[in-house]
Write an enzyme that holds these catalytic residues in place. Structure first.
Site, PDB file in Angstrom:
ATOM      1  N   CYS A   1      -8.075  -2.507  -4.688  1.00  0.00           N
ATOM      2  CA  CYS A   1      -6.644  -2.208  -4.710  1.00  0.00           C
ATOM      3  C   CYS A   1      -5.824  -3.497  -4.744  1.00  0.00           C
ATOM      4  O   CYS A   1      -4.837  -3.591  -5.476  1.00  0.00           O
ATOM      5  CB  CYS A   1      -6.245  -1.407  -3.466  1.00  0.00           C
ATOM      6  SG  CYS A   1      -6.675   0.335  -3.543  1.00  0.00           S
TER       7      CYS A   1
ATOM      8  N   ARG B   1     -13.019  -0.906  -1.672  1.00  0.00           N
ATOM      9  CA  ARG B   1     -11.886  -0.295  -2.349  1.00  0.00           C
ATOM     10  C   ARG B   1     -10.594  -1.045  -2.062  1.00  0.00           C
ATOM     11  O   ARG B   1      -9.753  -1.206  -2.932  1.00  0.00           O
ATOM     12  CB  ARG B   1     -11.760   1.177  -1.924  1.00  0.00           C
ATOM     13  CG  ARG B   1     -10.700   1.951  -2.713  1.00  0.00           C
ATOM     14  CD  ARG B   1     -11.099   2.081  -4.178  1.00  0.00           C
ATOM     15  NE  ARG B   1     -10.153   2.882  -4.940  1.00  0.00           N
ATOM     16  CZ  ARG B   1      -9.192   2.390  -5.703  1.00  0.00           C
ATOM     17  NH1 ARG B   1      -9.001   1.090  -5.778  1.00  0.00           N
ATOM     18  NH2 ARG B   1      -8.395   3.185  -6.385  1.00  0.00           N
TER      19      ARG B   1
ATOM     20  N   CYS C   1       0.856  -1.197   0.000  1.00  0.00           N
ATOM     21  CA  CYS C   1       0.000   0.000   0.000  1.00  0.00           C
ATOM     22  C   CYS C   1       0.890   1.245   0.000  1.00  0.00           C
ATOM     23  O   CYS C   1       0.650   2.227  -0.687  1.00  0.00           O
ATOM     24  CB  CYS C   1      -0.900   0.026   1.223  1.00  0.00           C
ATOM     25  SG  CYS C   1      -1.859  -1.485   1.478  1.00  0.00           S
TER      26      CYS C   1
ATOM     27  N   HIS D   1       1.003   4.986  -1.903  1.00  0.00           N
ATOM     28  CA  HIS D   1       0.392   6.024  -1.076  1.00  0.00           C
ATOM     29  C   HIS D   1       1.325   6.693  -0.089  1.00  0.00           C
ATOM     30  O   HIS D   1       0.950   7.689   0.525  1.00  0.00           O
ATOM     31  CB  HIS D   1      -0.823   5.448  -0.348  1.00  0.00           C
ATOM     32  CG  HIS D   1      -1.891   5.018  -1.310  1.00  0.00           C
ATOM     33  ND1 HIS D   1      -2.553   5.910  -2.120  1.00  0.00           N
ATOM     34  CD2 HIS D   1      -2.388   3.783  -1.613  1.00  0.00           C
ATOM     35  CE1 HIS D   1      -3.409   5.245  -2.878  1.00  0.00           C
ATOM     36  NE2 HIS D   1      -3.337   3.959  -2.600  1.00  0.00           N
TER      37      HIS D   1
END
Lengths: 104, 278, 148
Positions: free
Chosen positions: B239, B235, B192, B196
């Protein structure tokens, strides 16, 4: 029977502005179901009529290229607070929906 | 370079876990400093708007959408569902503090009796189970609508997730969520944090990447891509799929721990859901 | 005098005398125009004339669409006697997206959210005072990264 239309109608001076959001799949008929691979049948609003105190102020003809859960905004003159706005739509499968709102 | 050092401290925090050096507050502060250092012109609450804090062209379209956003349909549907009584005569209001109004900021929390993290969506189905109702699917549809209504009533409330110091299981759940966040997975081998944290604010093909800070503030979301309103875990599953990693079941322990960590990282920000996204 | 097809709105009467209007819409959805696979054909079907490019027709639409499924567009004009505003997405399978029939009380401005299948020129057509005007803009529709 289609779902109700969300209407926001505001008047400022001589100009009344109407915004509407209406739940509808607006399926083009070109998409396929992810699991069965069958074409999802076309289902979209074909016509929309807007009235102010019973008089038509706008007619719209739509194709499937209007987005899902359509939004439309339009304006007209000669309205005052308290007047009635009515929006009615019909789709290609014979569904329809009519909603009234008060001009604020 | 200050940012690289901060980035490293965020990542090193992962390995320092367990000792007295790094805990949730230290992680959160390090992450906050990293982002505010990297994006000094972005007001803090703006991070809650994700990529729209960084992309002018996208932001303009988002502002147009927010003028009359499609998630209003979910809020309205959700309110009707929320207020309807169960077969036994009770309602959702009986399960929640303050009748379920304005309470999203209490979630997720670590339920000591259950020994697990409870998210708002899980709590909605817990309420149904307690009243002999069938559970609702977690990703979209009615449950997302109920969540949309409850989130809408909670707009403006400040996120304040707690990891109780005296509960090692709670800390373990937080650390597990953090571990998930920093672990590479899938064919694309991304964590992740790859997008991000490391690449936040940059373009990935034609998408601008949002920051972890602010990720948990604005759910559920009407994604133009979905054509409907869906939950945060919807979501997360997406992802996972997009890096070609096997998604887990919604509301699995791992995802709840992840949501626990993720929401903690947004402590101090105001809830601003539901929201519109591309 | 030649009988021209008139613009007839349900429940109202067309009042003005007609000279040489572009071919007008009937009080029924112009289905053949909506089915046309070609933008020029759809426009010809609707109006029977080619539009004149005009800077008096304004179209607000993003340069790069966030998501081709939902592209906000506003068409407005300061032309007078506007009878209709139409939107055409040239590269869509059926380019005609929407037609708005206005009335003498209408402010000539409409907003709608449309689908674009791919990067395309988008044209706005305004039927005003017997003539057809247009403006166009190229809108990019991209493939996202992880956003899809």
């Amino acid at each position: 029977m289609g779902k109700p239309i969300k209407i926001r109608a505001k008047v400022k001076g001589d100009i009344s502005e109407v915004k509407a959001l209406m739940p509808h799949d607006m399926e083009s008929g070109l998409r396929r179901d992810a699991e069965t691979n069958e074409l999802i049948p076309a289902h979209y609003i074909t016509e929309l009529v807007a009235e102010h105190n019973g008089e038509i102020v706008m007619t719209a003809y739509w194709g499937p290229a209007v987005s899902r859960n359509p939004y439309v905004s339009f304006s007209f003159t000669g309205g005052v607070a308290g007047d009635t706005i009515k929006i009615h739509w019909e789709d290609n499968q014979g569904d329809s929906s009519t909603t009234e709102a008060v001009l604020k | 370079m200050n940012n690289k050092i901060l980035l490293l401290s965020v990542i090193i925090g992962l390995f320092a876990g367990g000792g007295a050096t790094a805990g949730p507050e230290e992680d959160r502060t390090a992450m906050l400093e990293y982002y505010t250092g990297r994006f000094p012109d972005v007001p803090l609450q703006e991070f809650a708007n994700g990529l729209y804090a960084f992309d002018e062209i996208a932001r303009e379209q988002w502002i147009e959408m927010e003028d009359f956003p499609p998630y209003e349909i979910a809020i309205e549907d959700g309110q009707a569902l929320f207020e309807a009584r169960f077969a036994n005569g009770k309602s959702y209001a009986d399960c929640f503090d303050n009748g379920g109004i304005g309470i999203r900021q209490q979630y997720p929390y670590f339920a000591a009796d259950l020994g697990e993290v409870v998210t708002l969506e899980l709590a909605i189905n817990q309420c149904r189970a307690a009243n002999d109702e069938q559970p609702l699917p977690y990703l979209t549809g009615d449950l997302a609508a109920i969540s949309a209504y409850m989130s809408y009533t909670s707009r403006g409330n400040t996120i304040n997730v707690e990891v109780p110091q005296d509960n090692p299981s709670a800390l373990a759940a937080y650390e597990s969520g953090k571990q998930y966040y920093y672990t590479r997975r899938g064919q694309l081998n991304f964590a992740c944090m790859s997008c991000h944290v490391q690449s936040a604010g940059l373009m990935l093909r034609a998408d601008r990447l949002s920051t972890t800070l602010g990720h948990a503030t604005h759910w559920p979301v009407y994604r133009a891509k979905w054509g409907e309103t869906g939950t945060l875990q919807n979501r997360i599953i997406e992802c996972n799929s997009q890096v070609f990693a096997k998604p887990l079941e919604p509301q699995s322990i791992e995802y709840r721990n992840l949501e626990y960590f993720l929401t903690y990282m947004s402590n101090g920000l105001e809830l601003n859901g539901p929201a519109s996204r591309r | 005098m030649k009988v021209h097809r008139r613009l007839v709105l349900k429940g109202t009467l067309a009042l003005s005398a007609i000279a040489a209007w572009p071919r007008l819409l009937l009080a029924a959805r112009p289905d053949s125009a909506f089915s046309a696979n070609d933008a020029d054909k759809a426009i010809a079907d609707l109006f029977g004339q080619t539009p004149l490019d005009s800077d008096q027709v304004k179209m607000k639409i993003p340069d790069i669409a966030e998501n081709g499924a939902v592209v906000p567009v506003t068409v407005s004009t300061d032309l007078e006697n506007v009878e209709s505003i139409s939107i055409v997405v040239v590269n869509n399978p059926t380019p005609l997206a929407a037609v708005f029939l206005l009335t003498p009380r209408s402010i000539p401005s409409v907003s709608v959210r449309i689908k674009m299948g791919q990067t395309s020129q988008v044209r706005a057509l305004v039927n005003a005072g017997g003539n057809l005007y247009s403006t166009s803009k190229d809108v990019k529709v991209t493939i996202g990264g992880c956003g899809g």
